[in-house]
Design a protein around this motif. Structure first.
Motif, PDB file in Angstrom:
ATOM      1  N   ILE A   1       0.898  -1.064   0.011  1.00  0.00           N
ATOM      2  CA  ILE A   1      -0.124   0.101   0.078  1.00  0.00           C
ATOM      3  C   ILE A   1       0.855   1.262   0.090  1.00  0.00           C
ATOM      4  O   ILE A   1       1.715   1.285   0.773  1.00  0.00           O
TER       5      ILE A   1
ATOM      6  N   ILE B   1      -2.760   6.448   0.589  1.00  0.00           N
ATOM      7  CA  ILE B   1      -4.392   6.264   0.924  1.00  0.00           C
ATOM      8  C   ILE B   1      -4.773   7.884   0.952  1.00  0.00           C
ATOM      9  O   ILE B   1      -4.282   8.762   1.681  1.00  0.00           O
TER      10      ILE B   1
ATOM     11  N   ILE C   1     -12.473   6.547   0.823  1.00  0.00           N
ATOM     12  CA  ILE C   1     -11.384   6.044   0.952  1.00  0.00           C
ATOM     13  C   ILE C   1     -10.669   5.694  -0.514  1.00  0.00           C
ATOM     14  O   ILE C   1     -11.357   4.925  -1.346  1.00  0.00           O
ATOM     15  N   LYS C   2      -9.602   6.171  -0.807  1.00  0.00           N
ATOM     16  CA  LYS C   2      -8.893   5.348  -2.250  1.00  0.00           C
ATOM     17  C   LYS C   2      -7.528   4.912  -1.848  1.00  0.00           C
ATOM     18  O   LYS C   2      -6.813   5.688  -1.127  1.00  0.00           O
ATOM     19  N   ILE C   3      -7.402   3.605  -1.948  1.00  0.00           N
ATOM     20  CA  ILE C   3      -6.111   3.064  -1.510  1.00  0.00           C
ATOM     21  C   ILE C   3      -5.396   2.625  -3.062  1.00  0.00           C
ATOM     22  O   ILE C   3      -6.013   2.175  -3.943  1.00  0.00           O
TER      23      ILE C   3
ATOM     24  N   TRP D   1      -5.864   0.417  -7.738  1.00  0.00           N
ATOM     25  CA  TRP D   1      -6.282   1.267  -6.640  1.00  0.00           C
ATOM     26  C   TRP D   1      -7.884   0.502  -6.344  1.00  0.00           C
ATOM     27  O   TRP D   1      -8.274  -0.111  -7.215  1.00  0.00           O
TER      28      TRP D   1
ATOM     29  N   SER E   1      -9.914   7.983  10.098  1.00  0.00           N
ATOM     30  CA  SER E   1      -9.349   7.230   8.974  1.00  0.00           C
ATOM     31  C   SER E   1      -7.692   7.639   8.863  1.00  0.00           C
ATOM     32  O   SER E   1      -7.107   6.927   8.380  1.00  0.00           O
TER      33      SER E   1
ATOM     34  N   ALA F   1      -5.377   4.729   8.238  1.00  0.00           N
ATOM     35  CA  ALA F   1      -4.326   4.743   7.215  1.00  0.00           C
ATOM     36  C   ALA F   1      -2.948   4.598   7.860  1.00  0.00           C
ATOM     37  O   ALA F   1      -2.030   3.896   7.125  1.00  0.00           O
TER      38      ALA F   1
ATOM     39  N   THR G   1      -0.884  -5.499   0.185  1.00  0.00           N
ATOM     40  CA  THR G   1      -2.243  -5.849  -0.106  1.00  0.00           C
ATOM     41  C   THR G   1      -2.878  -7.124   0.028  1.00  0.00           C
ATOM     42  O   THR G   1      -3.908  -7.322   0.151  1.00  0.00           O
TER      43      THR G   1
ATOM     44  N   PHE H   1     -12.389   1.131   4.729  1.00  0.00           N
ATOM     45  CA  PHE H   1     -10.994   0.761   4.305  1.00  0.00           C
ATOM     46  C   PHE H   1     -10.954  -0.618   3.894  1.00  0.00           C
ATOM     47  O   PHE H   1     -10.438  -1.264   2.898  1.00  0.00           O
TER      48      PHE H   1
END
Ligand SMILES: [Mg+2]
Length: 374
Positions: A3, A6, A34-36, A43, A66, A70, A78, A102
């Motif tokens: 990862i 974030i 949330i974008k990981i 992503w 968050s 994060a 991941t 998440f």
């Protein structure tokens, strides 16, 4: 892949009409997205739909939680799902919708990476599932108009909110039953509006309206009261606000307090705990509903994929994305075909991305560590 980044976004979805339940009325949902992103550019997206009266969270608390969550995930593999789940769980107590965002984003990332829809990544049990559509507390004429519209577009199950004024509740449900006929299933949800004694008395009234079950007739904490209503009342009982976690589900099973359990990803902290609740329920012979807060397209998509995955899901109440004036996502929300919700066949949650016009970046946490909470 690790990862790498974030991003925390916020945005608001507005309802086509105010939504009233016995806990209160709302006109909008203030969401956190949330974008990981991993080290190869894969992503995934997640959504937190904080419901202050149910999970104790607001948009502001979710943003702060968050940032903390994060900070535990940056640099992690991941694919190590159990380790990531453990880190999310142990990062902060409660804050279930923040954790759900998440959890959903990680599952979205992995299934996108492997180019399969999320429900196939989890293991597919079915290709589509019937959803109900909810009618909030409103005047009789509006409720009948909405119910008739829903019947006409092919909806087979209607959930009606009650729990405020029993005379009005009864008249509204009776009018809808008369309007839609006996081929539509009707559920009622009191959202904790009654005492156990009131619930038993009130439910006797509804007994002639061919109602499938009552959801959460009594306070969330009152497991004995729930069991009382189940034993003394005329209708099967579904636990909703009483069950957030797998441990709550065990309490319901031990107390024999419910016929059904309503799982919501925003209560459970995401898919991994939803699976545990569904497994506990299945072992105890208790079918599940999968429901939602007033969420946007990402949260609803996650609920749909979970429902297509787990065989113990018998009811689905995933409709809030249909009631919004705007969407925080680009692409398309997952389809409603007649009464059925399905995947759109795209990898991950579906053909969804963030709509830059509707969301605002609040914070970026990256490998280099531009956020420190301790
Ligand atoms: Mg409910």
């Amino acid at each position: 892949m690790k990862i790498e980044k974030i991003e925390i976004f916020k945005g608001t979805v507005y309802y086509k009409a105010p939504f009233k339940i016995s806990l209160g009325t709302s006109e909008q949902s203030d969401e956190v997205l949330i974008k990981i992103t991993d080290t190869e550019g894969n992503w995934g997206l997640g959504e937190a739909g904080p419901a202050s009266r149910i999970t104790g969270e607001t948009q502001g608390t979710v943003i702060e939680a968050s940032k903390l969550i994060a900070s535990f995930l940056i640099g992690q593999e991941t694919e190590d799902i159990p380790i990531l789940n453990e880190k999310i769980e142990s990062s902060i107590l409660r804050n279930s919708s923040a954790k759900a965002a998440f959890d959903i984003a990680l599952y979205d990332l992995l299934s996108r990476k492997y180019k399969i829809p999320l429900y196939k990544f989890l293991g597919a049990y079915r290709e589509s599932i019937i959803t109900d559509v909810t009618i909030g507390i409103m005047d009789i004429e509006s409720a009948v108009k909405k119910a008739t519209y829903l019947k006409n577009i092919g909806i087979k199950r209607i959930k009606m909110k009650v729990g405020e004024n029993i005379v009005e509740d009864y008249r509204r449900v009776e009018a809808v039953r008369n309007a839609v006929g006996d081929n539509i299933e009707i559920f009622i949800d009191a959202n904790q509006g009654w005492s156990p004694g009131e619930a038993v008395r009130n439910l006797e009234l509804f007994d002639n309206l061919n109602i499938e079950f009552v959801e959460q007739p009594v306070k969330a904490w009152d497991i004995d009261g729930l069991a009382y209503v189940r034993n003394k009342g005329p209708l099967p009982v579904m636990a909703d606000e009483s069950v957030h976690s797998p441990e709550d589900a065990i309490k319901i099973v031990k107390a024999e307090a419910a016929d059904f359990i309503n799982i919501k990803l925003m209560k459970s902290g995401g898919i991994h705990n939803a699976k545990k609740i569904a497994d506990i329920s299945e072992a105890a012979g208790i079918p599940n509903m999968v429901g939602c807060m007033m969420e946007g397209a990402i949260g609803i998509a996650a609920g749909i994929h979970f429902s297509l995955h787990h065989r113990n899901v018998k009811f689905v109440d995933l409709d809030s994305d249909l009631d919004m004036k705007n969407t925080l996502t680009g692409g398309k929300i997952l389809p409603l075909k007649g009464s059925y919700r399905t995947s759109d066949g795209y990898p991950g949650l579906g053909d969804l991305n963030l709509n830059p016009e509707e969301v605002q970046l609040v914070s970026t946490i990256s490998k280099s560590g531009d956020f420190k909470s301790f």
